[in-house]
Scaffold this motif. Structure first.
Motif, short mmCIF file in Angstrom:
data_model
loop_
_atom_site.label_atom_id
_atom_site.label_comp_id
_atom_site.label_asym_id
_atom_site.label_seq_id
_atom_site.Cartn_x
_atom_site.Cartn_y
_atom_site.Cartn_z
N ALA A 230 0.83 -1.22 0.00
CA ALA A 230 0.00 0.00 0.00
C ALA A 230 0.86 1.26 0.00
N HIS A 231 0.51 2.18 -0.87
CA HIS A 231 1.25 3.45 -0.97
C HIS A 231 0.42 4.46 -1.73
N THR A 232 0.87 5.69 -1.73
CA THR A 232 0.33 6.67 -2.67
C THR A 232 1.45 7.00 -3.64
N ASP A 233 1.11 7.38 -4.86
CA ASP A 233 2.14 7.80 -5.80
C ASP A 233 2.58 9.21 -5.42
N SER A 234 3.83 9.53 -5.71
CA SER A 234 4.38 10.79 -5.20
C SER A 234 4.23 11.97 -6.16
N ILE A 288 -4.71 5.71 -1.73
CA ILE A 288 -3.85 4.60 -1.30
C ILE A 288 -4.19 3.39 -2.16
N HIS A 289 -3.17 2.77 -2.71
CA HIS A 289 -3.40 1.61 -3.57
C HIS A 289 -2.29 0.59 -3.40
N ARG A 290 -2.52 -0.60 -3.95
CA ARG A 290 -1.52 -1.66 -3.89
C ARG A 290 -1.74 -2.59 -5.08
FE LIG Z 1 1.51 3.38 -7.28
#
Ligand SMILES: [Fe+2]
Ligand SMILES: O=C(O)CCC(=O)C(=O)O
Length: 371
Positions: A230-234, A288-290
């Motif tokens: 899980a993260h957000t793109d920057s 938030i995606h993965r």
């Molecule tokens: Fe991403």
């Protein structure tokens, strides 16, 4: 980083290839993520239908659909985008060809140790701060240096090499042009006038891009592993081409659940990044995606990141400020933000919070109410 120091000197370890994922019979502890099933996974249906934006329809409708999707989800499926199917198919074919090359060929193009965001083959940069390893391999490269970068994979510079470079450059031209068209729509959605954005410094500069590809591999126990955590793109905007195999999931709250993004042939995914949230003063959000893995079907995804140039100071656009609202994020450059982001990778703290300004909510509310 988590790769043990004893293996860090081998070329495979340097590129992140500490374990041969393709031939694994099970998921070893090094790759087992305890929280993978913390929230249920649901299909895109009912109240969780991932929005679709058709760029082919007339302008007010397309702009409205895009604004709603950006506001409510921060991500959408894009159709009517004008990128020819054959161009996308050729790019996917070349990327697939790259991943099936023998391990030593790929290792030759490994990311250089100590440069987590450098180009090359191996673990995606965000993987470097976690104690568990992800079930994926990837190449990161910039379109502008594709010829130089891929001489490491094909040192003879023969037909395979030339074909790969030609196709990826063609794909880059299409994505770059699409990025421009999309930005025009986003700016319209934010209420900028034609004249403002035709001459806008911001728009001209945010067309600088870099490209990355990744490829989650078949996994014998997908419920224990993760392709990309899980993260957000920057950056600003990520345009994702994926094979017709779902795998990208979005976190939706209340109750928390992972919504799987469908993979209709020909559609691209548009994902907003943290710095776009800054640019729009929080009006459009970075979700938030993965990426999850599968036992049966290989999936290739080719995220194309539109990011600010390193020297650009990103701050809320004046036109994004609703009447009476103040900027809620401080200005930041890409390298400054990546520093913040690297500090919080692997923790639960959202990096964007560190850019947030103390704005008196009551005062904001009062001002907004009186304008
Ligand atoms: Fe991403
Ligand atoms: O595999 C995907 O669709 C998503 C990849 C992704 O989220 C990323 O590279 O940041």
């Amino acid at each position: 980083m988590q790769s043990s120091s004893s293996s860090a000197s081998t070329p495979a370890a340097a590129s992140g290839l500490v374990f041969d994922l393709g031939s694994a019979a099970g998921v070893p502890e090094t790759h087992a993520w305890p929280g993978v099933n913390e929230y249920p996974s649901v299909e895109s249906a009912g109240r969780d239908v991932v929005p679709v934006v058709d760029m082919g329809v007339a302008c007010p409708d397309a702009t409205r659909a895009l604004a709603r999707a950006a506001d409510e989800w921060g991500v959408f499926l894009l159709v009517g985008h004008g990128v020819p199917r054959e161009v996308a198919a050729r790019a996917e074919e070349q990327v697939a060809r790259l991943f099936v090359l023998p391990a030593p060929d790929k290792a030759r193009a490994g990311r250089r140790p100590g440069e987590p965001t450098a180009t090359g083959y191996g673990r995606p940069p965000l993987a470097l701060r976690f104690s568990k390893l992800m079930w994926s391999e990837g190449y990161t490269f910039r379109a502008a240096t594709v010829r130089e970068e891929f001489r490491r994979v094909w040192p003879d510079g023969g037909d395979d090499y030339l074909r790969f470079c030609d196709v990826m450059e063609e794909y880059d031209r299409e994505m770059r042009a699409l990025g421009g068209r999309l930005l025009d729509l986003f700016f319209m959605a934010l209420g900028l006038t034609d004249v403002q954005f035709a001459t806008g410094e911001t728009e001209r500069r945010i067309r600088e891009t870099w490209t990355a590809t990744m490829h989650p591999i078949l996994c014998p126990e997908p419920e224990r592993a993760i392709g990309l955590t899980a993260h957000t793109d920057s950056g600003f905007i990520t345009l994702i081409m994926q094979s017709p195999v779902p795998g990208l999931q979005l976190l939706r709250r209340g109750p928390d659940r992972w919504v799987t993004v469908p993979a209709p042939p020909g559609a691209l995914i548009v994902m907003l990044g943290d710095l776009f949230q800054v640019l729009t003063n929080g009006r459009f959000r970075s979700p938030i995606h993965r990426a999850v893995v599968s036992r049966e079907r290989e999936r290739i995804s080719v995220p194309y990141f539109l990011c600010p140039p390193e020297d650009m100071t990103v701050a809320p656009l004046a036109s994004a400020l609703l009447p009476g609202r103040k900027a809620v994020f401080r200005a930041v450059t890409w390298p400054e933000y990546m520093e913040v982001k690297h500090k919080v990778f692997g923790t639960d703290a959202p990096a964007l919070e560190m850019l947030q300004l103390q704005v008196d909510e009551e005062e904001q509310g009062e001002r907004a109410a009186t304008t």
